[in-house]
Design an enzyme around this catalytic site. Structure first.
Site, short mmCIF file in Angstrom:
data_model
loop_
_atom_site.label_atom_id
_atom_site.label_comp_id
_atom_site.label_asym_id
_atom_site.label_seq_id
_atom_site.Cartn_x
_atom_site.Cartn_y
_atom_site.Cartn_z
N ALA A 51 -14.06 88.49 40.83
CA ALA A 51 -13.18 89.13 41.82
C ALA A 51 -12.73 90.48 41.30
O ALA A 51 -12.31 90.59 40.14
CB ALA A 51 -11.95 88.25 42.08
N CYS A 52 -12.87 91.50 42.13
CA CYS A 52 -12.39 92.83 41.72
C CYS A 52 -11.32 93.30 42.71
O CYS A 52 -11.00 92.61 43.66
CB CYS A 52 -13.54 93.83 41.64
SG CYS A 52 -14.40 94.08 43.21
N ILE A 53 -10.79 94.49 42.47
CA ILE A 53 -9.66 94.97 43.28
C ILE A 53 -10.08 95.20 44.74
O ILE A 53 -9.49 94.66 45.65
CB ILE A 53 -9.07 96.28 42.68
CG1 ILE A 53 -8.59 96.04 41.24
CG2 ILE A 53 -7.96 96.82 43.56
CD1 ILE A 53 -7.36 95.17 41.11
N THR A 110 -17.32 92.73 42.24
CA THR A 110 -17.36 91.27 42.39
C THR A 110 -18.81 90.79 42.41
O THR A 110 -19.15 89.79 41.76
CB THR A 110 -16.67 90.88 43.72
OG1 THR A 110 -15.31 91.29 43.66
CG2 THR A 110 -16.74 89.37 43.99
#
Lengths: 104, 151
Positions: free
Chosen positions: A10-12, A18
């Site tokens: 999961a990324c921002i 992701t």
């Protein structure tokens, strides 16, 4: 039997890292002969959701995240390697090796 | 997937000789093309959103490739721009390499479940594939680039 890994990425923004991190974990797990299943928590929501029995059967968990993991209770009691998505994009092999080192 | 992809990216989304002086200039020029293409309503606002994302962590993923991206109210249709630059640009890449290949991803705010967003996710994953990266680096024509991306 080969070691089993489950991972969450999961990324921002949930747009790119992701999915890059997920692919790179799969790429290097495969190269080193480990089973892996990766759940992505990105802009499209949760995909390839890990079933509880898959999590229970895993030797080790990798959280490749720059944000919080959704539904973290599922992983309670498991050994977890937590890294950022960029680290995994840069060096997928190191992430896999570190995770396996936790349980070897 | 290929059916949707043909509408997703066309020759209008590819620049093979981007003459940019730095990262910001490259993003700005590509944002302006997206506005001209009708995917972005306000190039300056989109550019600002992309640079804000860029300020958090670099999108220079190594291998001379950068993937600046932003979810922005200025994006009317989720899409991307592909560019090769005439000179390598400093991008604080993960591996320290300078960038001459840019995938600029523009995502509309309500894109959840969107087919185009899915394609950007797939494309991101393919950037980890050494064969894909080698093919993109070798591609010298717009047609060749499109063929590789749509494959």
């Amino acid at each position: 039997m080969s070691k089993k890994i489950v991972a969450v990425t999961a990324c921002i923004a949930g747009i790119a890292h992701t999915y890059m991190a997920a692919q790179n974990l799969k790429k290097y797990a495969k190269k080193e002969g480990y089973d892996i299943k990766v759940e992505t928590q990105g802009a499209m929501g949760m995909e390839n959701r890990l079933a509880q029995d898959e999590i229970d059967a895993a030797d080790v968990v990798i959280f490749a995240v720059d944000t919080v993991v959704a539904e973290p209770d599922r992983f309670e009691g498991k050994p977890v390697l937590k890294v950022g998505t960029s680290e995994v994009v840069k060096d997928g092999k190191a992430a896999i090796d570190q995770a396996i080192a936790l349980v070897n | 997937m290929s059916e949707k992809l043909s509408g997703f990216i066309s020759a209008n989304n590819v620049v093979l000789d981007l003459d940019a002086k730095d990262r910001e200039d490259a993003i700005r020029q590509l944002a302006e093309i997206l506005q001209k293409n009708g995917n972005v309503s306000n190039a300056a606002a989109f550019c600002q959103d992309v640079l804000e994302r860029e300020a958090m962590t670099t999108t220079g993923i190594g291998n001379n490739i950068a993937i600046p991206h932003g979810k922005s109210a200025a994006v009317t249709e989720t899409t991307m721009m592909f560019a090769k630059t005439t000179t390598p640009l400093e991008w604080q890449s993960l591996d320290g390499s300078k960038v001459n290949i840019i995938f600029l991803m523009a995502v509309a705010p309500q894109a959840k479940g969107n087919a185009h967003l899915k394609m950007l996710a797939n494309l991101s994953g393919r950037l980890m594939d050494d064969d894909f990266v080698a093919a993109i680096k070798q591609a010298q024509t717009v047609e060749a680039v499109l063929k590789i991306i749509k494959k």
